[in-house]
Design a protein around this motif. Structure first.
Motif, PDB file in Angstrom:
ATOM      1  N   ALA A   1       1.873   0.959   3.334  1.00  0.00           N
ATOM      2  CA  ALA A   1       1.786   1.550   1.994  1.00  0.00           C
ATOM      3  C   ALA A   1       1.452   0.483   0.956  1.00  0.00           C
ATOM      4  CB  ALA A   1       3.102   2.245   1.648  1.00  0.00           C
ATOM      5  N   ARG A   2       2.063  -0.684   1.106  1.00  0.00           N
ATOM      6  CA  ARG A   2       1.759  -1.784   0.174  1.00  0.00           C
ATOM      7  C   ARG A   2       0.301  -2.215   0.296  1.00  0.00           C
ATOM      8  NH1 ARG A   2       4.167  -6.730  -1.433  1.00  0.00           N
ATOM      9  NH2 ARG A   2       2.795  -7.625  -3.028  1.00  0.00           N
ATOM     10  N   LEU A   3      -0.229  -2.246   1.516  1.00  0.00           N
ATOM     11  CA  LEU A   3      -1.612  -2.664   1.724  1.00  0.00           C
ATOM     12  C   LEU A   3      -2.604  -1.743   1.014  1.00  0.00           C
ATOM     13  CD1 LEU A   3      -1.823  -3.815   5.461  1.00  0.00           C
ATOM     14  CD2 LEU A   3      -2.176  -5.206   3.420  1.00  0.00           C
ATOM     15  N   ILE A   4      -2.336  -0.448   1.031  1.00  0.00           N
ATOM     16  CA  ILE A   4      -3.276   0.496   0.416  1.00  0.00           C
ATOM     17  C   ILE A   4      -2.922   0.785  -1.035  1.00  0.00           C
ATOM     18  CG2 ILE A   4      -3.876   1.569   2.602  1.00  0.00           C
ATOM     19  CD1 ILE A   4      -1.997   3.817   2.027  1.00  0.00           C
ATOM     20  N   GLY A   5      -1.909   0.076  -1.574  1.00  0.00           N
ATOM     21  CA  GLY A   5      -1.594   0.181  -2.997  1.00  0.00           C
ATOM     22  C   GLY A   5      -0.755   1.370  -3.384  1.00  0.00           C
ATOM     23  N   TYR A   6       0.011   1.944  -2.455  1.00  0.00           N
ATOM     24  CA  TYR A   6       0.852   3.090  -2.770  1.00  0.00           C
ATOM     25  C   TYR A   6       2.261   2.609  -3.117  1.00  0.00           C
ATOM     26  CZ  TYR A   6      -2.517   6.577  -1.094  1.00  0.00           C
ATOM     27  OH  TYR A   6      -3.606   7.383  -0.942  1.00  0.00           O
TER      28      TYR A   6
END
Length: 798
Positions: A272-277
């Protein structure tokens, strides 16, 4: 074909165990990276994520919210216990609060309205013409005569009397709005609470009580309780450890499943952090639910591993036992993961950003179970030693065995299994009928996120008791031409809409330009009520509005009309925003608009304000609920059909899913839990949750039928093996999630109970209903021809 698939699966399993060091190193390294990323995931509520941007209501809201009012308005009420508010000390506090609110982050200073602001005007006639001046600005009246004159002015002003000063004079209201792009719920919550807290401390001696409501305050409370939520999450995990340790009596049966759950959480949150969520506080319950699934799958593997180890009393054969367990449970484990992920991803079709983000994160989280439980768990077990002694003296094994023995006995006895299926049919029929009472939207007054006795909901009740309502909806009268609102026929149409809507009990009051013009005309006629009417022509109404504007500040009419008088707002005040209230209001507006179209080709545009955007959300949820459930069921049917190469399999596994969901929806209807933006993802995930246990039982029966032709024996062995894992998981998870009932957030407490209900019902279906159905209906995909064997006759039914 089947043999080739089975061989490839066996090769993969053998590779994982043979290269276990490499597998563990790879998964450990990736987990460390994802865990580092997960530590930076933001937990917050973003208002724009809650709205379906493409919905017509939201588009109207976004277009006109700058003047007619946003959905983030905060209402603050000052209430006195004795006397009335027309006292210098109370009016002084009202003036100070109105002024201090200008310092709150993101506030729109032109949208702070109270008796002490410049927005509430007094219109009076004098020898010099029409005078328009603030009711009480910039100072509080200095003497008794001034306060008496203020009281009289308020009583004669429909914009203030009843709207910003209660009709019994015991309360005054301040409303403040914000720029949406600058709004920070946490900052607004803390700053407004600080201001009102100071006011209450100063006013304690005067008997002043303050009540505050509004979406920024509501979600501020959610953020305020975030530490408590994390504490409950940790307590729940602690309870899981204790319960698993109590039932399994081994550290292996406790720590390995928890490791699987932790790895899944790290991978999902890191992704989730990688895709900016970011993570919304209200969907933490969904996170726990998916983590519970990882633990459940891992428990099944540990249980099967222990059985494989117990078959040979010779030297430990951990690697062989882990390989056998992984091979046996790979298919039902992966089928459960695919079904859960498929049921979760369909939520992405609901056009609400928050639900789409939850669908993506939830699907990733479920998919990680294929690594954390299906692969990592047997790899870890391959190093395990044969258990020498239990870690504690309490042995629940006999009790579990008696429960599983009861399941077997019920299946073997003709009347008992017939009774089980008949009772299941009756429960399904009754719960299905009751489930139609489920409300879409909020089902209770106040906020369903907090308990009825919470400070926020008590404040909402007090404000709604004194004033027309804290929740607002505006409908735009779009005339399509400049000065169209000055047409007497248009103003009369607006007034007719107000009268029509005021007849709805949930609507406390309404206001529009049709209330302003008659007030000015009455003032010109020495205050005579008989002249409280519209002008006879657009030109006369234009002159009346010019007189009002000439003595007003810039923007004073923005609440009622745009600068060209082409579009105007009819604002309605609601005492609650329950789903039924909103649907009724929207339908009544549509009915009036259809029967009384605006003169000159204009139209009414729905709808803005908090109630307007909630109407949009509810309409999307209603369509999304039906669509998501239908698609989730379709995904489940396709997964089962492809896996078992039988269309009957898809329908067969529908039984536990439909039963668990109708029972859960019935419980929601009974307890007044509405289907809203927070509960929809859990409902979709519940489709997959309701069938996972059944996969293990059915695949256990199929596996037993590879070895012999006795169906009763196959069912008994499957229940004693896979059934034990189901029972252990259901007991531990159901008991632990009950801790959520202690949450200060009502939503989380209710979702904890829903999770417990889902887990309990799906476990009962897997242990009692599914074996009985196999025994009675003998579906061919289970008993007809086990993989790798020719069809063989089975004993006739008993």
């Amino acid at each position: 074909m089947k043999d080739a698939t089975y061989r490839r699966l066996g090769d993969f399993v053998a590779l994982c165990i043979r290269r276990r060091l490499a597998v563990l190193a790879l998964l450990g390294g990736l987990t460390a990276v994802f865990a580092w990323l997960a530590a930076g995931v933001s937990v917050r509520t973003v208002f724009s994520d809650l709205l379906p941007a493409a919905h017509p209501y939201v588009q109207v809201h976004d277009r006109f919210k700058g003047g007619f009012g946003s959905s983030n308005m905060v209402s603050i009420m000052l209430e006195v216990e004795e006397g009335d508010i027309f006292r210098p000390d109370v009016l002084g506090e009202l003036r100070r609060l109105t002024r201090d609110l200008q310092r709150v982050d993101g506030v729109d200073p032109f949208q702070i309205v109270s008796l002490a602001s410049r927005k509430l005007k007094e219109v009076r006639a004098s020898n010099d013409g029409i005078e328009i001046r603030p009711l009480m600005w910039p100072d509080v009246p200095a003497d008794a005569a001034g306060i008496a004159a203020l009281r009289q002015a308020v009583m004669g002003n429909p914009m203030a009397y009843g709207a910003y000063v209660s009709t019994d004079f015991k309360a005054a209201l301040v409303t403040v709005d914000f720029y949406d792009h600058l709004l920070d719920y946490r900052a607004v919550f803390e700053q407004v609470r600080a201001l009102t807290g100071e006011l209450e401390r100063r006013g304690a001696g005067q008997g002043i009580r303050v009540s505050v409501v509004g979406e920024p305050m509501l979600y501020g409370w959610v953020d305020h309780y975030l530490p408590e939520t994390l504490h409950i999450f940790l307590l729940t995990l602690g309870a899981l450890v204790l319960l698993l340790l109590l039932i399994t009596r081994s550290w292996r049966g406790t720590l390995v499943p928890l490791t699987a759950g932790a790895v899944s959480a790290a991978w999902a949150l890191g992704g989730a952090r990688l895709i900016g969520y970011h993570l919304d506080p209200l969907v933490i319950v969904v996170a726990f639910l998916i983590t519970a699934r990882a633990i459940s799958h891992s428990v099944q593997l540990v249980t099967r591993f222990d059985e494989e180890m117990a078959r040979d009393a010779a030297a430990p054969q951990a690697a062989l036992a882990a390989r056998a367990a992984m091979l046996a449970l790979f298919k039902p484990g992966m089928l459960g993961v695919v079904a859960d992920a498929g049921c979760m991803i369909v939520v992405i079709l609901t056009p609400i950003p928050l639900l789409q983000k939850v669908a993506v994160i939830g699907t990733m989280w479920v998919a990680t179970i294929a690594v954390s439980a299906v692969v990592l768990t047997p790899v870890l077990l391959s190093w395990a030693r044969r258990a020498q002694a239990a870690v504690h003296p309490v042995d629940l094994g006999p009790a579990l065995a008696r429960v599983l023995g009861l399941c077997t006995a019920l299946v073997r006895a003709r009347r008992a299994r017939a009774l089980v299926l008949a009772a299941t049919a009756l429960v399904f029929a009754g719960s299905l009928a009751y489930a139609f009472r489920l409300n879409v939207g909020d089902a209770n007054p106040g906020s369903p996120i907090l308990w009825p006795d919470s400070g926020y909901n008590r404040d909402a009740a007090r404000i709604n008791a004194r004033f027309p309502g804290a929740d607002r909806m505006f409908v735009v009268a779009a005339t399509g031409r400049a000065d169209g609102l000055k047409d007497p026929a248009v103003l009369d149409n607006l007034a007719g809409l107000q009268r029509f809507m005021d007849a709805q009990p949930d609507v406390g009051a309404s206001v529009s330009l049709a209330d302003v013009v008659p007030t000015v005309k009455r003032t010109l006629r020495e205050g005579s009520p008989r002249y409280e009417e519209f002008g006879n022509s657009p030109e006369e109404n234009g002159e009346l509005l010019y007189l009002f504007i000439s003595g007003a500040d810039p923007g004073d009419l923005e609440r009622y009309a745009d600068s060209r008088f082409a579009n105007g707002a009819v604002t309605f005040f609601f005492r609650d925003h329950q789903g039924e209230t909103i649907r009724t209001a929207v339908e009544r507006v549509k009915q009036y608009a259809a029967e009384h179209p605006l003169p000159g080709g204009g139209e009414y545009l729905l709808a803005g304000g908090l109630v307007g955007v909630l109407a949009a959300v509810n309409e999307v949820i209603l369509a999304g609920q039906i669509e998501s459930i239908a698609l989730a069921l379709l995904v489940l049917v396709l997964c089962c059909t492809v896996t078992y190469r039988s269309a009957v399999a898809g329908m067969f596994f529908m039984v536990p899913v439909v039963l668990s969901n109708t029972l859960t929806f019935s419980y929601m209807a009974w307890k007044g839990i509405g289907m809203n933006i927070n509960t929809l993802p859990i409902a979709a995930l519940g489709i997959g949750l309701g069938v996972d246990y059944a996969f293990y039982i059915v695949d256990g029966i199929r596996e037993e039928l590879h070895k012999h032709r006795d169906l009763d024996r196959a069912i008994a062995n499957a229940l004693s093996s896979a059934g034990k894992g189901v029972l252990v998981t259901a007991l531990t998870l159901t008991a632990s999630v009950i801790l959520w009932a202690s949450s200060s957030l009502r939503f989380q407490a209710e979702m904890g109970l829903l999770m417990a209900l889902w887990l309990g019902v799906s476990a009962c279906c897997a242990l009692f209903v599914m074996p009985a159905m196999v025994r009675v209906f003998r579906p061919r995909f289970i008993v007809g021809a086990p993989d790798g064997m020719r069809p063989s006759p089975l004993a006739a039914p008993a």
